[in-house]
Design a protein around this motif. Structure first.
Motif, PDB file in Angstrom:
ATOM      1  N   TYR A 272       0.825  -1.206   0.000  1.00 27.22           N
ATOM      2  CA  TYR A 272       0.000   0.000   0.000  1.00 27.22           C
ATOM      3  C   TYR A 272       0.862   1.260   0.000  1.00 27.22           C
ATOM      4  CZ  TYR A 272      -3.146   3.552   1.845  1.00 27.22           C
ATOM      5  OH  TYR A 272      -3.852   4.688   2.036  1.00 27.22           O
ATOM      6  N   THR A 273       1.867   1.321   0.912  1.00 23.17           N
ATOM      7  CA  THR A 273       2.726   2.504   1.040  1.00 23.17           C
ATOM      8  C   THR A 273       3.450   2.789  -0.272  1.00 23.17           C
ATOM      9  OG1 THR A 273       3.130   1.591   3.216  1.00 23.17           O
ATOM     10  CG2 THR A 273       4.325   3.597   2.664  1.00 23.17           C
ATOM     11  N   SER A 279       2.518   6.918  -6.618  1.00 25.97           N
ATOM     12  CA  SER A 279       1.507   7.681  -7.364  1.00 25.97           C
ATOM     13  C   SER A 279       1.531   9.154  -6.977  1.00 25.97           C
ATOM     14  CB  SER A 279       0.113   7.069  -7.191  1.00 25.97           C
ATOM     15  OG  SER A 279      -0.252   7.130  -5.848  1.00 25.97           O
ATOM     16  N   LEU A 280       1.786   9.447  -5.699  1.00 20.72           N
ATOM     17  CA  LEU A 280       1.867  10.851  -5.291  1.00 20.72           C
ATOM     18  C   LEU A 280       3.044  11.537  -5.970  1.00 20.72           C
ATOM     19  CD1 LEU A 280       1.074  10.888  -1.459  1.00 20.72           C
ATOM     20  CD2 LEU A 280      -0.294  11.803  -3.327  1.00 20.72           C
ATOM     21  N   LEU A 281       4.176  10.817  -5.976  1.00 13.72           N
ATOM     22  CA  LEU A 281       5.381  11.358  -6.585  1.00 13.72           C
ATOM     23  C   LEU A 281       5.153  11.630  -8.068  1.00 13.72           C
ATOM     24  CD1 LEU A 281       8.422  11.863  -5.762  1.00 13.72           C
ATOM     25  CD2 LEU A 281       8.885   9.712  -6.917  1.00 13.72           C
ATOM     26  N   MET A 282       4.550  10.627  -8.725  1.00 12.29           N
ATOM     27  CA  MET A 282       4.305  10.767 -10.156  1.00 12.29           C
ATOM     28  C   MET A 282       3.332  11.909 -10.438  1.00 12.29           C
ATOM     29  SD  MET A 282       6.221   8.830 -11.650  1.00 12.29           S
ATOM     30  CE  MET A 282       5.554   9.299 -13.228  1.00 12.29           C
ATOM     31  N   GLY A 283       2.283  11.998  -9.594  1.00 15.42           N
ATOM     32  CA  GLY A 283       1.300  13.073  -9.768  1.00 15.42           C
ATOM     33  C   GLY A 283       1.973  14.424  -9.636  1.00 15.42           C
ATOM     34  N   GLY A 284       2.780  14.569  -8.621  1.00 15.90           N
ATOM     35  CA  GLY A 284       3.471  15.836  -8.374  1.00 15.90           C
ATOM     36  C   GLY A 284       4.371  16.206  -9.529  1.00 15.90           C
TER      37      GLY A 284
END
Ligand code: UDP
Ligand code: MG
Length: 334
Positions: A272-273, A279-284
């Protein structure tokens, strides 16, 4: 030693400078008089005050100065276009009459006594002379930090900007004519002028405290100047995005192979982590990259529209000798 023609125009951008201008104008006038008396500048030299859409009494002051003394000329914008546009407009107006234009701020923070050295370098054959400040002691901590950060970033991006050179600068007629050929709307003179070449030199000067009034460079104006500087001089940020995209793709390919291998080996890790972080990194990264690309697309949009870089509402210029008041002045305007 004055062999080259030496009609000097001091180009002074003024934005809400009613507090500083009366005194600054007087100091500049006295300096010009001395230069003329010493034969360093021709008696046809002038001080061209550019009103960058001030909301206070700046234009009235400029108007009065021009009425009283033909050594002053005035130019007024229809609205606030910013410091870079103001000095460009001043230089382009000066080009019609001057052999030399020197841009200097209205608050006299830049040492006006350095003018003699600028003119010496011009007589020695330089077409461009850059004023470089000795230190940043008069700046606050924040301004120093942001300025140093900005110049560091510009160098990193491969732009030829001179550290600690603000817009205190001499341009000869030849350099002014060359500058007139540049039609870009996204204007960062500090970066653009060094790319023109020509024989040039530097003059070191001390920066003083502002004479009166507060700084007209708000944080927003500084940020705009910094983005304009970067986007007008370098496309390296877009190249960096490509490199970043490539690295992320390689990393993703490795991750995919790893996941498939995991699946074949029957290992079912919750993960999960990992997925959240990735995904957060990629989104940013995606949004940030899009932002940078968008910044350039925006600039292209503005360039293709090719709107005028500024609109001059009034221009006051009187023929006359700058050494003494001449009664037979004829008023001209462009
Ligand atoms: N200025 C201008 N238009 C603007 C902001 C500033 O013409 O939108 C002029 C201002 O009147 C001054 C010069 O640019 O002559 C430098 O501004 P300031 O001294 O406020 O900046 P700082 O020295 O604080 O960087
Ligand atoms: Mg200043």
């Amino acid at each position: 030693m004055s062999n080259r023609p030496n009609t000097l125009y001091l180009v002074v951008p003024c934005y809400n400078e009613e507090e500083a201008l009366p005194h600054s104008a007087q100091v500049m006038r006295e300096k010009l008089n001395r230069l003329v008396t010493e034969g360093k500048a021709s008696p046809r030299s002038k001080i061209l005050l550019v009103n960058d859409g001030s909301r206070d009494g700046t234009w009235k002051i400029i108007h009065d100065l021009c009425d009283r003394d033909p050594a002053f000329a005035g130019l007024s914008f229809s609205r606030n276009y910013g410091h870079q546009s103001a000095i460009l407009a001043g230089m382009m107006a000066a080009r019609q009459h001057a052999d030399i234009a020197v841009t200097i701020d209205a608050d006299l923070q830049q040492d006006i006594e350095a003018l003699d050295q600028f003119l010496e370098k011009y007589q020695a054959g330089c077409e461009i002379v850059y004023g470089i400040r000795n230190d940043r002691n008069t700046d606050g901590f924040f301004k120093r930090l942001t300025a140093n950060g900005f110049y560091g970033l510009m160098h990193l991006l491969g732009c030829r900007v001179m550290s600690n050179h603000a817009d205190y600068r001499l341009l000869s007629k030849k350099a002014l004519d060359a500058l007139a050929e540049y039609k870009e709307v996204n204007l960062f003179l500090r970066g653009l002028i060094p790319t023109m070449g020509f024989s040039s030199d530097v003059v070191y000067f001390d920066v003083k405290e502002r004479e009166a009034g507060a700084s007209k460079y708000t944080l927003r104006k500084m940020l705009t100047l910094a983005t304009d500087g970067i986007t007008s001089m370098s496309t390296r940020p877009i190249q960096l995005i490509t490199v970043l995209g490539f690295l992320v793709s390689v990393f993703s390919a490795l991750m995919i192979i790893y996941c498939i291998a995991d699946w074949f080996m029957g290992r079912n890790v919750p993960g999960y982590t990992t997925s959240l972080v990735v995904s957060l990194l990629m989104g940013g990264l995606t949004i940030f990259s899009l932002g940078i690309v968008g910044e350039y697309v925006g600039k292209i949009y503005l360039e293709t529209k090719a709107r005028p870089r500024y609109i001059v509402e009034s221009f006051i210029w009187k023929d006359g000798n700058s050494q003494k008041n001449d009664k037979n002045n004829s008023e001209q305007s462009e």
